[in-house]
Scaffold this active site. Sequence first.
Site, PDB file in Angstrom:
ATOM      1  N   ASP A 150      -6.703  -0.101  -6.183  1.00 25.31           N
ATOM      2  CA  ASP A 150      -6.038  -0.312  -4.897  1.00 25.31           C
ATOM      3  C   ASP A 150      -4.648   0.316  -4.968  1.00 25.31           C
ATOM      4  O   ASP A 150      -3.808  -0.108  -5.768  1.00 25.31           O
ATOM      5  CB  ASP A 150      -5.945  -1.816  -4.611  1.00 25.31           C
ATOM      6  CG  ASP A 150      -5.521  -2.102  -3.184  1.00 25.31           C
ATOM      7  OD1 ASP A 150      -5.237  -1.153  -2.433  1.00 25.31           O
ATOM      8  OD2 ASP A 150      -5.449  -3.290  -2.814  1.00 25.31           O
ATOM      9  N   ASP A 175      -7.319   3.834   0.733  1.00 22.11           N
ATOM     10  CA  ASP A 175      -6.469   3.430  -0.398  1.00 22.11           C
ATOM     11  C   ASP A 175      -7.140   2.531  -1.417  1.00 22.11           C
ATOM     12  O   ASP A 175      -6.469   2.025  -2.328  1.00 22.11           O
ATOM     13  CB  ASP A 175      -5.204   2.744   0.119  1.00 22.11           C
ATOM     14  CG  ASP A 175      -5.504   1.529   0.976  1.00 22.11           C
ATOM     15  OD1 ASP A 175      -6.645   1.396   1.459  1.00 22.11           O
ATOM     16  OD2 ASP A 175      -4.591   0.707   1.171  1.00 22.11           O
ATOM     17  N   GLU A 176      -8.429   2.312  -1.321  1.00 29.50           N
ATOM     18  CA  GLU A 176      -9.077   1.480  -2.342  1.00 29.50           C
ATOM     19  C   GLU A 176     -10.533   1.875  -2.498  1.00 29.50           C
ATOM     20  O   GLU A 176     -11.178   2.373  -1.580  1.00 29.50           O
ATOM     21  CB  GLU A 176      -8.948  -0.011  -2.021  1.00 29.50           C
ATOM     22  CG  GLU A 176      -9.624  -0.447  -0.750  1.00 29.50           C
ATOM     23  CD  GLU A 176      -9.562  -1.960  -0.558  1.00 29.50           C
ATOM     24  OE1 GLU A 176      -9.706  -2.707  -1.552  1.00 29.50           O
ATOM     25  OE2 GLU A 176      -9.374  -2.393   0.591  1.00 29.50           O
TER      26      GLU A 176
END
Length: 440
Positions: free
Chosen positions: A11, A105-106
């Site tokens: 993350d 983003d993850e």
Amino acid sequence: MRPHASVLHLDLDAFFAAVEQRDKPSLRGKPVVVGGTGGRGVVSTASYEARAYGVRSAMSTREARARCPHAAYLSGRFEAYRSTSTAVMAVLRDCSPLVEPLSLDEAFVDLAEAGLADLEVPTVTALAEELRQRVREVTGGLTASVGVASSKFLAKIASDLRKPDGLVVIEPGTELDLLRPLHVSVIPGVGPATVERLRRAGVHTVAELERVSLDELVRLVGKAQGQGLFHLARAEDDRAVVPDRETKSVSVEGTYETDLTDRQQMSAIVTRQAGEVAKRLRKSGLSGRTVTIKVRLYDFTTLSRSSTLPAPTDSPATVARLARTLLEDLDTSGGVRLLGVGVSGLADWIQEDLFATESETDDDQEEEESAEPDQAGARWRNAGPQSWAPGIDVVHAEHGRGWVWGSGKGVVTVRFETAETPPGPVRSFPADDPALTRWQ
């Protein structure tokens, strides 16, 4: 659960805000809020400096400004986020062929397919450290928090335990020991409303949740969420890491740290996403027939619904209208952690919108497009003061590259700096100055 800690969750920390701080030296170490900058805006991401003042994602920009008036409020730069995300996902795919992105983003990574000599804790820990370092290198200094465990659920929890820039590996056999003392809010989908229901029943920790029967949980929070909590409280999660397959579509999605429950807010978000998708279609000279929404619920259940037009369109009003209609048919009462809008069935021609009504003027479309924004940032307009959304990249014929600090009353203020320069000077220009253009 797997016998080894072979599921990794990565993350990127405060991703959008971190990209802005990377590219804008004057904002490093200062509060930064990315999202809608107007009165109806919604926070997409807040830097850790802004979070110290209570600013969080999915909060209204109005409330964020009240809590942290001295923060930099930026509209967002989707292409900068996408290019950074692409570099990170490439690093993860170099590690393992099984990478499941959850958002820009993850992502989950299946380390069982990474070709390691073994899956013992020291081996996967060393790989996780290497991945974090490689991510830092390819992103120009961005940090990532990583969790490694025997299931997706536990890997996700592990990555949250030492944010930002942390690494937690849960050794097989210790999962319940780690999980039981934690507050029930660590379980994905357990938002404030569910926390309150459980509190009234005397349930505060995962250990206390584990002692509640399935029938009682269903009575407290409903069938779908109750069944999910029953299994997750016992660390039971056998979901596989499923890589996304390339599709011929244009889409925008956003993941929110706090589950969304307000239907009006969700409708505004998909409206904004539809506007961004339409803008990207037009930029590419494309149109599409099929509008799809993607909804990931509190329990990680992912739903999608589609509607197909008789002819392709790139109209933001049409895409938004269909997306809202599709959203209305879904039960989102338990909370939503991800929303997305996409258009597929692409073509390189456009037919006049067959679904437009006489009351839909250009002003109506503009109002829809300027509703609550998501991670893609504010809409770009071709001319006039409204073109200068705060945070966008610009270039001046004399002064070079910079970004919009603010605008209004026919004036635009620019700070001239880039990721490769020291903090730069601030200068103001007429909003229609021909020497000032957007940096592509």
